[in-house]
Design an enzyme around this catalytic site. Structure first.
Site, short mmCIF file in Angstrom:
data_model
loop_
_atom_site.label_atom_id
_atom_site.label_comp_id
_atom_site.label_asym_id
_atom_site.label_seq_id
_atom_site.Cartn_x
_atom_site.Cartn_y
_atom_site.Cartn_z
N GLY A 86 1.55 0.28 -13.49
CA GLY A 86 0.65 1.21 -13.96
C GLY A 86 1.45 2.47 -13.73
O GLY A 86 2.80 2.42 -13.49
N ALA A 87 0.79 3.62 -13.92
CA ALA A 87 1.32 4.88 -13.76
C ALA A 87 2.24 5.14 -12.33
O ALA A 87 3.34 5.65 -12.25
CB ALA A 87 0.71 6.13 -13.96
N LYS A 141 -6.87 10.94 2.61
CA LYS A 141 -6.98 10.78 1.09
C LYS A 141 -8.10 10.13 0.64
O LYS A 141 -8.75 10.48 -0.53
CB LYS A 141 -5.67 9.95 0.85
CG LYS A 141 -5.52 9.37 -0.65
CD LYS A 141 -5.41 10.66 -1.66
CE LYS A 141 -4.92 10.44 -3.01
NZ LYS A 141 -3.97 9.45 -3.35
#
Length: 311
Positions: free
Chosen positions: A13-14, A195
């Site tokens: 993915g990215a 996060k």
């Protein structure tokens, strides 16, 4: 040559492609693990770097190639960086562990929390030399096509040891040298909770209200964001992690401001009718609360509403 590859990325993915690019530029021997590949091959990728304030012309994508490895061609792999979606980690990685050499280290780099708890017993049950590290990154990156990404923002990457054998100094130094603004932290779990706080506040609300991140700065959302963080701090404390609630509040609103025009990953998942990571974000808070005999009603409501929306 594929036989020289010693770092493999699982998940193209990215984020996986961004880490691959950074490691490649640093001279690391890196490749992707192909989930359905029948034979090892080379894949051409394209990377568009982050434009600077001085760049007035359109930045061109940079092509490069890396190996795609089959599951039976992993004998030389010493580090696997897992960048799949959080809900994919356990099912995707469990069978792969049998194919990896005993001294291979695993690094999880995904949104949300939870897979590390399920994966730890499997890691510790393996032969000596297997270890598990965890990481989080706030680098901005957009996947524009299957093998084309564009970096959209800089950010901090934090990595740290979780269980089993520790990552060797060679690979730890290699990661820190290759990934900009990265650091190795002694206590990675509190970083993941921090996060998680950002994701738990921004992702479900932007998904439910179909809005960009910046809209959450409006007063209408302040009580809900406070409730999310109140419960998260309480649950984390029962998990042995002390968090500064004032710091988390400021951090959430800082991210809202800095990414005001962005649409969260969960917003995008809902818009494209994809499965979300709500189970590993607000759902994780609720599950840890239940494990301690607590309740987290604000997060539970968001969890249920997003699950219903995603059906």
């Amino acid at each position: 040559m594929t036989h020289a590859v010693d770092i493999a990325i699982f998940g193209a993915g990215a984020v996986g492609q961004l880490i691959c690019r950074q490691l490649t530029v640093a001279g690391m021997n890196v490749g992707f693990i192909g989930r359905n590949a029948l034979e090892s091959s080379q894949q051409v990728l394209s990377f568009t770097p982050l434009a600077s304030a001085d760049d007035h012309q359109q930045i061109q994508a940079i092509p490069y190639s890396v190996p795609i490895l089959t599951a039976d061609a992993l004998d030389n792999i010493r580090l696997v960086i897992v960048c799949v979606k959080a809900y994919q980690v356990l099912d995707a990685l469990s069978p792969l562990l049998k194919q990896l050499p005993s001294q291979c280290h695993i690094l999880l780099l995904h949104n949300g929390m939870g897979p590390h708890l399920a994966l730890a017993p499997l890691i510790n049950a393996q032969a000596n030399g297997r270890g598990l590290s965890l990481g989080t990154t706030s680098q901005g990156v957009l996947r524009q096509a299957p093998w084309l990404i564009k970096q959209t923002g800089q950010g901090l990457t934090q990595l740290g040891h979780f269980t089993g054998a520790e990552l060797t100094e060679h690979y730890r130094n290699a990661l820190l040298a290759a990934i900009p603004s990265s650091e190795w932290v002694d206590a990675i779990v509190p970083c993941l909770w921090q996060k998680l706080a950002v994701n738990a506040a921004i992702n479900p609300l932007t998904a439910l209200y179909q809005c960009p991140n910046g809209k959450l700065a409006e007063p209408d959302f302040s009580e809900m964001i406070k409730g999310i963080l109140d419960e998260l701090v309480m649950v984390a404390a029962h998990d042995g992690v002390s968090l500064d609630q004032s710091f988390l509040h400021d951090r959430v609103y800082q991210v809202i401001r800095l990414t005001a025009g962005n649409f969260s990953s969960m917003h995008q998942d809902i818009a494209h009718q994809r499965r979300t990571e709500i189970d590993q974000i607000n759902g994780y808070i609720c599950e840890r609360a239940q494990a301690h005999g607590l309740s987290a009603p604000v997060n539970a409501e968001l969890w249920a509403r997003v699950k219903q929306l995603a059906v």
